[in-house]
Design an enzyme around this catalytic site. Sequence first.
Site, mmCIF file in Angstrom:
data_model
loop_
_atom_site.group_PDB
_atom_site.id
_atom_site.type_symbol
_atom_site.label_atom_id
_atom_site.label_comp_id
_atom_site.label_asym_id
_atom_site.label_seq_id
_atom_site.Cartn_x
_atom_site.Cartn_y
_atom_site.Cartn_z
ATOM 1 N N TYR A 88 -4.721 -21.713 -102.731
ATOM 2 C CA TYR A 88 -3.268 -21.741 -102.499
ATOM 3 C C TYR A 88 -2.575 -22.701 -103.467
ATOM 4 O O TYR A 88 -1.368 -22.644 -103.627
ATOM 5 C CB TYR A 88 -2.928 -22.164 -101.066
ATOM 6 C CG TYR A 88 -3.508 -21.312 -99.964
ATOM 7 C CD1 TYR A 88 -4.123 -20.090 -100.228
ATOM 8 C CD2 TYR A 88 -3.430 -21.730 -98.636
ATOM 9 C CE1 TYR A 88 -4.662 -19.327 -99.196
ATOM 10 C CE2 TYR A 88 -3.956 -20.970 -97.611
ATOM 11 C CZ TYR A 88 -4.577 -19.780 -97.888
ATOM 12 O OH TYR A 88 -5.100 -19.033 -96.871
ATOM 13 N N HIS A 124 -14.209 -19.207 -97.905
ATOM 14 C CA HIS A 124 -13.014 -18.371 -97.900
ATOM 15 C C HIS A 124 -13.314 -16.867 -97.812
ATOM 16 O O HIS A 124 -12.623 -16.140 -97.105
ATOM 17 C CB HIS A 124 -12.171 -18.664 -99.153
ATOM 18 C CG HIS A 124 -10.717 -18.398 -98.958
ATOM 19 N ND1 HIS A 124 -9.728 -19.129 -99.574
ATOM 20 C CD2 HIS A 124 -10.065 -17.477 -98.213
ATOM 21 C CE1 HIS A 124 -8.538 -18.671 -99.200
ATOM 22 N NE2 HIS A 124 -8.725 -17.665 -98.387
#
Length: 276
Positions: free
Chosen positions: A54, A112
């Site tokens: 991010y 992730h």
Amino acid sequence: MAANLQDTVTLNNGVKMPWFGLGVFKVEEGNDTISSVKAAIKNGYKSIDTAAIYKNEEGVGQAIRESGVSRDELFITTKVWNADQGYETTLAAFDESLKKLGLEYLDLYLVHWPVKGKYKETWRALEKLYRDGRVRAIGVSNFHVHHLEDILADCEVKPMVNQVEYHPRLAQKELREFCRSNEIQLEAWSPLMQGELLDNPVLKEIGEKYGKSVAQVILRWDLQTEVITIPKSIKEHRIIENADIFDFELSAEDMEKIDGLNEDRRVGPDPDNFDF
């Protein structure tokens, strides 16, 4: 059942994790990240979810420091990205994330995506970080049942959380039941289906019945299905509104109506066919 914004679920290692939090996926680094995280904490949120990819961990860290809330009152999650997966590279990525966040430890660290041929080595690194006391809980993200079975076959520490795409169009019933039977807490990303569900007539009708928005109905459904949820917003009024879901309860009939919206439809990639 969560009764307020600070309520927690106890993970399989005894750590308490808030049922509700703020996600910062695609929130631009800098003012947007800092102001949204500070707004969330100011309005009672205790859980913040970010990820290395991010590229806003520094902003999250700055917001935490500027919030005036004690670090031990907050629950901070980040994730190791696919390019960093593997044993040594994951350990280095963790150090980098911790440095950017400006924290001494993490509350939750996640793999992730299940990168084929790498995620088990990545999991070994997470087990080391957990044993070394650098993270309070470890888990995975976007793992199907077969990925979890692969991990569970020979892991030393069982995953505590599986964060996946979850919303009324993707109810993940089989995965939910598998996680429940194996004491792995399911957590929802993209709970509002990136806005696609906000005009749904069934959800609108249910919302009108309770005097709630469609978003509030969906987020309440998450909690009543015992799934942690982390909606994203950069607007303070929306951050407050998203959390205003503890003063009503969806009836069994309305829960069934929402369950009936499932189409096994994703807005994100299928973990089995993701181009890593």
